[in-house]
Scaffold this active site. Structure first.
Site, mmCIF file in Angstrom:
data_model
loop_
_atom_site.group_PDB
_atom_site.id
_atom_site.type_symbol
_atom_site.label_atom_id
_atom_site.label_comp_id
_atom_site.label_asym_id
_atom_site.label_seq_id
_atom_site.Cartn_x
_atom_site.Cartn_y
_atom_site.Cartn_z
ATOM 1 N N LYS A 294 0.869 -1.232 -0.090
ATOM 2 C CA LYS A 294 -0.053 0.218 0.241
ATOM 3 C C LYS A 294 0.759 1.086 0.025
ATOM 4 C CE LYS A 294 -3.359 -2.984 0.538
ATOM 5 N NZ LYS A 294 -2.774 -4.180 -0.397
HETATM 6 C C1 LIG Z 1 -8.621 -5.383 -1.347
HETATM 7 C C2 LIG Z 1 -8.000 -5.946 -0.046
HETATM 8 N N1 LIG Z 1 -8.618 -6.356 1.081
HETATM 9 C C3 LIG Z 1 -8.165 -6.723 1.898
HETATM 10 C C4 LIG Z 1 -6.596 -7.018 2.202
HETATM 11 C C5 LIG Z 1 -6.200 -7.366 3.119
HETATM 12 O O1 LIG Z 1 -5.415 -6.504 3.845
HETATM 13 P P1 LIG Z 1 -4.382 -6.845 5.121
HETATM 14 O O2 LIG Z 1 -3.262 -7.455 4.666
HETATM 15 O O3 LIG Z 1 -3.879 -5.587 5.850
HETATM 16 O O4 LIG Z 1 -4.935 -7.769 6.071
HETATM 17 C C6 LIG Z 1 -5.787 -6.398 0.892
HETATM 18 C C7 LIG Z 1 -4.473 -6.369 1.204
HETATM 19 O O5 LIG Z 1 -3.749 -6.661 0.081
HETATM 20 C C8 LIG Z 1 -6.538 -5.894 -0.104
HETATM 21 O O6 LIG Z 1 -5.753 -5.688 -1.022
#
Ligand SMILES: Cc1ncc(COP(=O)(O)O)c(C=O)c1O
Length: 396
Positions: free
Chosen positions: A186
């Protein structure tokens, strides 16, 4: 043998002396769990996004889980989720015992098709979970109208959406609640990390307690108040989804440079836009009027428009994979955009949807390519990437 060119990563975090300095401070104070730095990070996030409340958590996925849990979504309920997203969106629904109902996307935005979502609403539907994918807001205006008409919640998966705006409103501020990610893919990162936003103070209070074992007061509140030697009340079944203060400190340093990082990413995206505008063999991303794209990822669709159909999919997919392999062999890191989740083993087995049932998601899965994008990507690096993609380029 000619020297192999320097590899180009898919992304790269921006860390400087400020991050190094701030992340040390919990070591000096000894306060390493959720404490003053997490609180400052939450404040910085609210200032940046305009969200009424921000609650830091361990990652975006646990944030989504907390929102669903706090809204009492569980067995027997349905939540509409786009079928082209990272698996975590659907997983968060599964954790609660509710059923994720997959909805197709619009290929032009990679986001949920609102008209298709409307057709999936049943008496069991409790929420829609739009994903503001790759840094482009989902159509929150239409989704809120739909949700209001049916009395259901809008839970935004804003994992990728720092800096995304729709009609002037930042992602995560026009929904029941949203969850952001600070994973290193991110724009700003705390290693692992997430942030829940909501404009509903009662929901914020509940989520804040639920992330901390259900405690009625945080350690910091007890520490600052008289009578901190007494343990707080626990009236809820909570979780330990707390962020550490190391991550909070890192998050504060990252938010100080978030606007600059996002501006640099947008400039790099504009370079791709102008270089690729005449590329007949692929479709660059596009932000409709009223949308500000944050370019968490720069994702193109491989293939001329007349070949983007289920009929040509296997052939185009084979050619896309070949192109990605060629680029990778030359040190250019590329990735497919994300997954058609209904085709992944767990979901395919459990819900038995055919891949073609959600055709745009399937095509996005098989034809998308994420190009390298990071704040300090050089014009030479971008030229190298583009040379594989335009007619007359090295791969023509
Ligand atoms: C669209 C989406 N949702 C959820 C997530 C999950 O994020 P996290 O790894 O912080 O749990 C991601 C991470 O890549 C994502 O791209």
């Amino acid at each position: 043998m000619p020297a192999k060119p320097e590899p180009i990563p898919i992304t790269k975090p921006v860390f400087g002396q400020r991050e190094r300095d701030l992340i040390q401070t919990p070591l000096d104070t000894g306060w390493v769990v959720q404490g003053p730095w997490v609180e400052r990070f939450e404040k910085a996030f609210m200032d940046f996004s305009g969200a009424g409340n921000a609650i830091a958590v361990t990652n975006c996925t646990t944030g989504l889980h907390l929102i669903l849990h706090a809204l009492r979504i569980g067995p027997g309920d349905e939540v509409i989720v786009p079928s082209f997203t990272f698996i975590a969106s659907a997983n968060a629904v599964e954790y609660t015992g509710a059923r994720p109902v997959f909805c197709d996307i619009e290929l032009s935005t990679f986001n949920i098709d609102v008209a298709a979502a409307a057709k999936l609403i049943t008496p069991r539907t409790k929420a829609i979970m739009p994903v503001s994918l790759f840094g482009l807001s989902a159509d929150l205006k239409a989704l809120n109208e739909l949700a209001d008409a049916h009395g259901i919640y809008v839970i935004e998966d804003a994992a990728c959406a720092l800096g995304a705006r729709l009609n002037g409103f930042h992602a995560g501020t026009r929904c029941t609640a949203a969850s952001f990610s600070f994973h290193p893919r991110k724009a700003v990162t705390t290693g692992e990390g997430g942030m829940v936003t909501t404009n509903d103070p009662e929901l914020a209070d509940l989520i804040s307690k639920l992330r901390n074992h259900g405690a009625e007061a945080t350690d910091l509140e007890r520490h600052l108040a008289q009578g901190g030697s007494l343990l707080p009340a626990f009236n809820l079944l909570g979780f330990n989804y707390r962020m550490t203060d190391f991550q909070g400190a890192l998050g504060v340093a990252q938010m100080e440079r978030a606007a600059d990082i996002l501006a640099a990413r947008r400039r790099a995206a504009a370079v791709y836009d102008s270089s690729l505008k005449n590329a007949a063999g692929l479709i660059p991303p596009h932000a409709p009027d009223g949308y500000v794209h944050a370019y968490q990822s720069y994702v193109v669709i491989f293939g001329p428009r007349d070949k983007i159909s289920l009929q040509h999919l296997d052939d185009m997919n084979r050619r896309r994979n070949q192109l990605m392999a060629t680029m990778e062999a030359q040190g250019i890191t590329v990735r497919q955009g994300t997954h058609a989740v209904h085709t992944l083993g767990y979901y395919a087995e459990k819900y038995r949807l055919s891949p073609e049932e959600l055709p745009n998601s399937l095509m996005a899965d098989r034809l998308s390519i994420t190009l390298p994008l990071f704040a300090d990507i050089s014009s030479e690096q971008q030229e190298r990437v583009v040379s594989f993609l335009i007619p007359g380029g090295v791969n023509a």
